[in-house]
Design a protein around this motif. Sequence first.
Motif, PDB file in Angstrom:
ATOM      1  N   LEU A  25       0.123   9.881  -1.273  1.00 28.24           N
ATOM      2  CA  LEU A  25       0.230  10.146   0.163  1.00 28.24           C
ATOM      3  C   LEU A  25       0.033   8.856   0.958  1.00 28.24           C
ATOM      4  O   LEU A  25       0.722   8.607   1.950  1.00 28.24           O
ATOM      5  CB  LEU A  25      -0.781  11.198   0.590  1.00 28.24           C
ATOM      6  CG  LEU A  25      -0.511  12.617   0.087  1.00 28.24           C
ATOM      7  CD1 LEU A  25      -1.641  13.549   0.503  1.00 28.24           C
ATOM      8  CD2 LEU A  25       0.816  13.128   0.633  1.00 28.24           C
ATOM      9  N   GLY A  26      -0.923   8.031   0.514  1.00 29.73           N
ATOM     10  CA  GLY A  26      -1.182   6.763   1.200  1.00 29.73           C
ATOM     11  C   GLY A  26       0.042   5.865   1.171  1.00 29.73           C
ATOM     12  O   GLY A  26       0.407   5.242   2.175  1.00 29.73           O
ATOM     13  N   ARG A  28       3.152   6.819   0.832  1.00 28.72           N
ATOM     14  CA  ARG A  28       4.176   7.414   1.698  1.00 28.72           C
ATOM     15  C   ARG A  28       3.888   7.064   3.172  1.00 28.72           C
ATOM     16  O   ARG A  28       4.796   6.723   3.923  1.00 28.72           O
ATOM     17  CB  ARG A  28       4.172   8.928   1.490  1.00 28.72           C
ATOM     18  CG  ARG A  28       5.033   9.696   2.466  1.00 28.72           C
ATOM     19  CD  ARG A  28       6.496   9.485   2.238  1.00 28.72           C
ATOM     20  NE  ARG A  28       7.289  10.428   3.049  1.00 28.72           N
ATOM     21  CZ  ARG A  28       8.601  10.410   3.114  1.00 28.72           C
ATOM     22  NH1 ARG A  28       9.275   9.509   2.444  1.00 28.72           N
ATOM     23  NH2 ARG A  28       9.243  11.285   3.859  1.00 28.72           N
ATOM     24  N   LEU A  29       2.609   7.145   3.532  1.00 21.58           N
ATOM     25  CA  LEU A  29       2.253   6.809   4.919  1.00 21.58           C
ATOM     26  C   LEU A  29       2.572   5.349   5.216  1.00 21.58           C
ATOM     27  O   LEU A  29       3.097   5.014   6.286  1.00 21.58           O
ATOM     28  CB  LEU A  29       0.764   7.081   5.155  1.00 21.58           C
ATOM     29  CG  LEU A  29       0.390   8.550   5.329  1.00 21.58           C
ATOM     30  CD1 LEU A  29      -1.117   8.724   5.333  1.00 21.58           C
ATOM     31  CD2 LEU A  29       0.982   9.085   6.624  1.00 21.58           C
ATOM     32  N   ALA A  30       2.250   4.477   4.254  1.00 18.42           N
ATOM     33  CA  ALA A  30       2.527   3.049   4.466  1.00 18.42           C
ATOM     34  C   ALA A  30       4.025   2.829   4.629  1.00 18.42           C
ATOM     35  O   ALA A  30       4.474   2.066   5.491  1.00 18.42           O
ATOM     36  CB  ALA A  30       1.995   2.234   3.292  1.00 18.42           C
ATOM     37  N   MET A  32       6.248   4.985   5.732  1.00 19.15           N
ATOM     38  CA  MET A  32       6.740   5.510   7.009  1.00 19.15           C
ATOM     39  C   MET A  32       6.219   4.724   8.203  1.00 19.15           C
ATOM     40  O   MET A  32       6.944   4.462   9.152  1.00 19.15           O
ATOM     41  CB  MET A  32       6.333   6.983   7.166  1.00 19.15           C
ATOM     42  CG  MET A  32       7.109   7.927   6.288  1.00 19.15           C
ATOM     43  SD  MET A  32       6.479   9.603   6.431  1.00 19.15           S
ATOM     44  CE  MET A  32       7.165  10.085   8.001  1.00 19.15           C
ATOM     45  N   GLN A  33       4.931   4.367   8.163  1.00 16.98           N
ATOM     46  CA  GLN A  33       4.307   3.831   9.369  1.00 16.98           C
ATOM     47  C   GLN A  33       4.330   2.314   9.440  1.00 16.98           C
ATOM     48  O   GLN A  33       4.087   1.743  10.495  1.00 16.98           O
ATOM     49  CB  GLN A  33       2.867   4.328   9.461  1.00 16.98           C
ATOM     50  CG  GLN A  33       2.803   5.841   9.594  1.00 16.98           C
ATOM     51  CD  GLN A  33       1.422   6.330   9.901  1.00 16.98           C
ATOM     52  OE1 GLN A  33       0.501   6.098   9.136  1.00 16.98           O
ATOM     53  NE2 GLN A  33       1.266   6.983  11.033  1.00 16.98           N
ATOM     54  N   ILE A  34       4.575   1.663   8.308  1.00 13.26           N
ATOM     55  CA  ILE A  34       4.623   0.203   8.356  1.00 13.26           C
ATOM     56  C   ILE A  34       6.038  -0.288   8.106  1.00 13.26           C
ATOM     57  O   ILE A  34       6.605  -1.035   8.899  1.00 13.26           O
ATOM     58  CB  ILE A  34       3.619  -0.396   7.352  1.00 13.26           C
ATOM     59  CG1 ILE A  34       2.207  -0.021   7.785  1.00 13.26           C
ATOM     60  CG2 ILE A  34       3.781  -1.907   7.275  1.00 13.26           C
ATOM     61  CD1 ILE A  34       1.141  -0.416   6.830  1.00 13.26           C
ATOM     62  N   ALA A  37       8.572   1.968  10.423  1.00 17.15           N
ATOM     63  CA  ALA A  37       8.035   2.355  11.736  1.00 17.15           C
ATOM     64  C   ALA A  37       9.063   2.129  12.845  1.00 17.15           C
ATOM     65  O   ALA A  37       9.210   2.961  13.734  1.00 17.15           O
ATOM     66  CB  ALA A  37       6.760   1.588  12.025  1.00 17.15           C
ATOM     67  N   TYR A  40      11.665   4.887  13.112  1.00 14.77           N
ATOM     68  CA  TYR A  40      11.069   6.138  13.601  1.00 14.77           C
ATOM     69  C   TYR A  40      10.732   6.014  15.083  1.00 14.77           C
ATOM     70  O   TYR A  40      10.884   6.964  15.847  1.00 14.77           O
ATOM     71  CB  TYR A  40       9.806   6.482  12.816  1.00 14.77           C
ATOM     72  CG  TYR A  40      10.079   7.083  11.467  1.00 14.77           C
ATOM     73  CD1 TYR A  40      10.679   8.323  11.357  1.00 14.77           C
ATOM     74  CD2 TYR A  40       9.736   6.422  10.300  1.00 14.77           C
ATOM     75  CE1 TYR A  40      10.938   8.885  10.128  1.00 14.77           C
ATOM     76  CE2 TYR A  40       9.975   6.974   9.062  1.00 14.77           C
ATOM     77  CZ  TYR A  40      10.584   8.208   8.973  1.00 14.77           C
ATOM     78  OH  TYR A  40      10.839   8.763   7.768  1.00 14.77           O
ATOM     79  N   ARG A  41      10.277   4.823  15.483  1.00 11.18           N
ATOM     80  CA  ARG A  41       9.959   4.623  16.894  1.00 11.18           C
ATOM     81  C   ARG A  41      11.214   4.782  17.744  1.00 11.18           C
ATOM     82  O   ARG A  41      11.205   5.384  18.807  1.00 11.18           O
ATOM     83  CB  ARG A  41       9.355   3.213  17.071  1.00 11.18           C
ATOM     84  CG  ARG A  41       9.050   2.841  18.504  1.00 11.18           C
ATOM     85  CD  ARG A  41       7.936   3.678  19.087  1.00 11.18           C
ATOM     86  NE  ARG A  41       6.655   3.466  18.441  1.00 11.18           N
ATOM     87  CZ  ARG A  41       5.765   2.539  18.785  1.00 11.18           C
ATOM     88  NH1 ARG A  41       6.025   1.747  19.782  1.00 11.18           N
ATOM     89  NH2 ARG A  41       4.625   2.419  18.155  1.00 11.18           N
ATOM     90  N   ALA A  43      13.768   6.600  16.948  1.00 14.38           N
ATOM     91  CA  ALA A  43      14.099   8.023  16.995  1.00 14.38           C
ATOM     92  C   ALA A  43      13.234   8.737  18.028  1.00 14.38           C
ATOM     93  O   ALA A  43      13.716   9.601  18.767  1.00 14.38           O
ATOM     94  CB  ALA A  43      13.903   8.648  15.616  1.00 14.38           C
TER      95      ALA A  43
ATOM     96  N   GLY B 316       5.985   8.503  11.686  1.00 14.90           N
ATOM     97  CA  GLY B 316       6.558   7.169  11.534  1.00 14.90           C
ATOM     98  C   GLY B 316       6.445   6.330  12.797  1.00 14.90           C
ATOM     99  O   GLY B 316       6.190   5.131  12.736  1.00 14.90           O
ATOM    100  N   PHE B 354      -1.166   4.227  11.328  1.00 13.45           N
ATOM    101  CA  PHE B 354      -1.500   4.115   9.919  1.00 13.45           C
ATOM    102  C   PHE B 354      -3.007   3.996   9.738  1.00 13.45           C
ATOM    103  O   PHE B 354      -3.582   4.522   8.791  1.00 13.45           O
ATOM    104  CB  PHE B 354      -0.793   2.892   9.324  1.00 13.45           C
ATOM    105  CG  PHE B 354      -1.028   2.706   7.852  1.00 13.45           C
ATOM    106  CD1 PHE B 354      -0.512   3.626   6.945  1.00 13.45           C
ATOM    107  CD2 PHE B 354      -1.753   1.637   7.383  1.00 13.45           C
ATOM    108  CE1 PHE B 354      -0.719   3.463   5.587  1.00 13.45           C
ATOM    109  CE2 PHE B 354      -1.964   1.477   6.024  1.00 13.45           C
ATOM    110  CZ  PHE B 354      -1.441   2.386   5.125  1.00 13.45           C
TER     111      PHE B 354
END
Lengths: 592, 447
Positions: A25-26, A28-30, A32-34, A37, A40-41, A43, B316, B354
């Motif tokens: 999960l960590g 996956r988060l990295a 998506m969010q790093i 990012a 997604y921003r 979008a 995201g 994050f």
Amino acid sequence: MRSGVERRGRLEALWLVIAAGGAALGLRLAQMQILDAASYREAAERNRSQMIYQTAPRGRIYDRHGELLATSAPAFSLVFLPHRGRTGLAALAGELARQLGRDPEEILKTLQEAAREESAVTLADNLPAPVFFRLSELKALYPGVDLILEARRYYPFGRFSSHFLGYMGRMNRREWRALRSQGYRLDSRVGKLGLEKIFEGELRGRDGGLRMEVDAQGRLKRILGTLPWRPGGDLRLTLDARVQAAADEALRATGTGRGAAVAIDPRNGDLLALSSQPDFDPNALLSAAAASARVGALPEFDNAISGTYPPGSTFKPIVGLAALNERRVRPQESFYCPGSFRLGVRTFLCWEHKGHGSVSWLEGLAKSCDVYFYNAGLRAGGALIERYSRAFGLGSRVGLGGFSTERPGNLFGPQARGLAGRGWHRGDTLNLSIGQGELLVTPLQMAVVAASLANRGTVWRPRYTSRVVYADGRPDYVQGPEILGRVQADGSAWDQVQRALELAVSSGTGMGARVPGLSVAGKTGTAQNPFGEDHAWFIAYAARPGEPAAIAVAVLVENGGHGGAVAAPVARRMIEARFGRPGPFPSGGGAG
Amino acid sequence: MTLIRTSPGRAGRVDWALVAAAGGLLVIGSLAMLSAASTTPYYSSVFRTHFVALGIGAAAFTLMLAFNYQIFQDQSRALYALALVLMVVTLLFGHVSRGHRSWLRVMGFGFQPGELARMLLILVLADVLDRRARRIESLSTLLTVLAVAAPILILILRQPDLSTTLSFVPALMGMLFCAGADVPQMLAVFGCGAAAFGMPLLYTFCSARFPDAAPHSLPALVLATSKSGWAALWTILLFAAAGALAWRLATWLRLQVKPLAFVVAPLLLSASLLSGLAIYGRLKGYQRDRFVAWVAPETDVQGAAYNVIQSRIAVGSGGLWGRGLFSGTQSQLGFLPERHTDFIFAGVGEEMGFVGCSLVLGLYMLLLWRIVAAARLARDRYGYLVCAGLASMLACHLALNVGMCVGLLPVAGLPLPLVSYGGTNLVVTLGALGIVANIYARRYALL
């Protein structure tokens, strides 16, 4: 009983699975969010913001003296974009009718058609400010209704060089599919013809707009900011607005009002005027009425570059140059003209049925005696005439940059016949000598011929843009002159041809083009037309005494009759405009 | 003498790391909830309920820590009876909300007995497994455990709440595994269940991804099978043939496998196929849509994929540091569905980034680690099994909820314990953590 070690082993395995799951999960988060990012921003931004676009000012078009030929004017428009919502059309129509004071049935019909065809429709434009503010409240109630401040294309001169400048219009389905990825919107207008089409990429600005925040239900929350527009690049043309206006108006004033006129600067190949009649008013095509009511057949056909005609007598200077330069005819040599010429059993007439009597070179051309040219042509031979006409650029496209509808015309001669698998006869030579038969040329080609006669052999590919000036600091694009070829002939032959052309204007068939104080040379033409009245031709060039020629023109008036009577005055008006003579100057700047 | 550990002081018996982890999650959860709920019309009610539940939860934690946990093992039958009665009463007199009859109103307070029943079931099962420690590897133990769990699970399923029922299965497996159950037996039983459940999944996948498959391709065969009848029979025969072939292969390889296995395996597969057909026929429309949204998000079925997409965008777009509390456009403007309950983790992702997500995940791992540590140190097998069951259940909820928010797993409609809004869940979870703390505190037999 199980040992404690076994029991612990099972627990540790469970913990390992949990830890692995947490790590997955960590990761996956990295990801998506790093890593992702930014996308997604983007979008999220798309989700929450809605743009009300403002069409950016399109690049201006100037003539060679800095006269504005096309610019942009501000306008408020009420538009309906059916792809955003199509319910409640009747209620919307009622509301709009009340605000605009129009018939609700009519508006509803327009809205329904727009929804069915999924195409944007402009309901009203040039709105006054109070109506604009009252209408802006409707946007929140009815999705699909938009009010936009647009920079609308405006042509100060109206009906002016319309084929050359072109016009703006809505995209059709195919264009929309091709352009949607390049930032065009469904309601964008694109250049549909002429320079507007050719320089679409340069002239087009980057649209600005009002960015608004909307919630998940599409309700307006607040205005996030404005995106400033960026105007398109300006186009500086070599065109001379005065010459162009003179050509447009003089052609319109002729009997049939149909024809073409082209002017070129023989010194550098600058295109000074390109006129085709009938024309149209590009401003009219920009109104909302024109957009909703389907515009009928536009006179889009450009006679100046796409119309092909027999050159008639305007071809005689080329025949003369060929015969004189190759020493087949001496200038002093005379032929007797009884008004007709017999070749075998056939009789070829001179246009002057009474006959010219004994004519030498100068009189022959000045009076355009057909019999003289039958004789000279037979001496020179079809092949030689064909070679010279090819050297002048006939039979192939001049290549006016970007104008894809230009036609090459048709070269007539033994070689061209041979390629077509047919024989050449002496009768053909006679027809060719007076510019008839299968020879076909465009007014643009004849203007190039006139310029080559003026500058003694330099065949220009006319250029029309001197430069493109970009608004965003990109370096200017500068178009230079281009030489297509050169007609090689002795100075004495050129002297003879030019003297004859001057004589034609001063005392011959082209007296209608005479301008006091200027040295004008030219040649009339009356092209026989099997479908009706003859076409009137005139080619000319003019100079201040003692200076090189500064303008070469070719004028064609369809079914105009005699070139000297109909076409020569048009050329005169253009020449006068070029040299700053008081003449018709476009009354631009007012309402178009 | 040196081998005997002395019991620490009263404060030293409490696992403060566990308390800190739970407290941290509650703080983050409360912040995220307040931010996410701020745009909903029932903001003040959410606010009030949450803090009342927090108070009751803290009390439950303290209470569960106060007395010896072994009393739960002694009163196992009473707890089981309580769970059954609660569920039956809920089904009979429950309050229907969003199609689930899961609420019970007592003295003005609404609560969801299903949450409590789940926790009670873990305590009961730990007792069952402890009692059958000597026969832990026999199939009868496995079946007994399933038989004990089945009534409660079926009652939850009747509410109907498929997600909660399914999410209990991993907890069940975790407990059995940690108790030392025979792994092949577990695999056979749960594999059968997975096959029965996997079949509908496979049909859904095929019908969503290959709606017009070529007539003789594998997806078309699967689709034909889903329509039951002859095709299903052919598939069963295929299983039988495969079993026979495998038997020939095994004898040829001289493998020591009982011939019975080759009869049982096709039978089990066929049975699971048929039960899968039955389950598929009984799935509700929205449940089928959730499957489709998961296996093929690009084929939007009645907007079911919308939630997944919006949640992923929210997570995201948070980036490294997040967009700040009360500043996430996805949650504040209402694009994120269920933003203070099931999808609260997406809200955390958007507004705290994050860093916030890692903090939640890290605190959760710390919490789970402390529960596992309590299981290691437990003074008896019962305490060990309770901790193992709780760890499995919490981990399962974490995985399903976060997996859903980041688009890895289907939309399950499960809350994230300690973080999501939900009074009953909060109180029960804190109570369960109290039991874990109790087990940890009483790790020395001397006490």
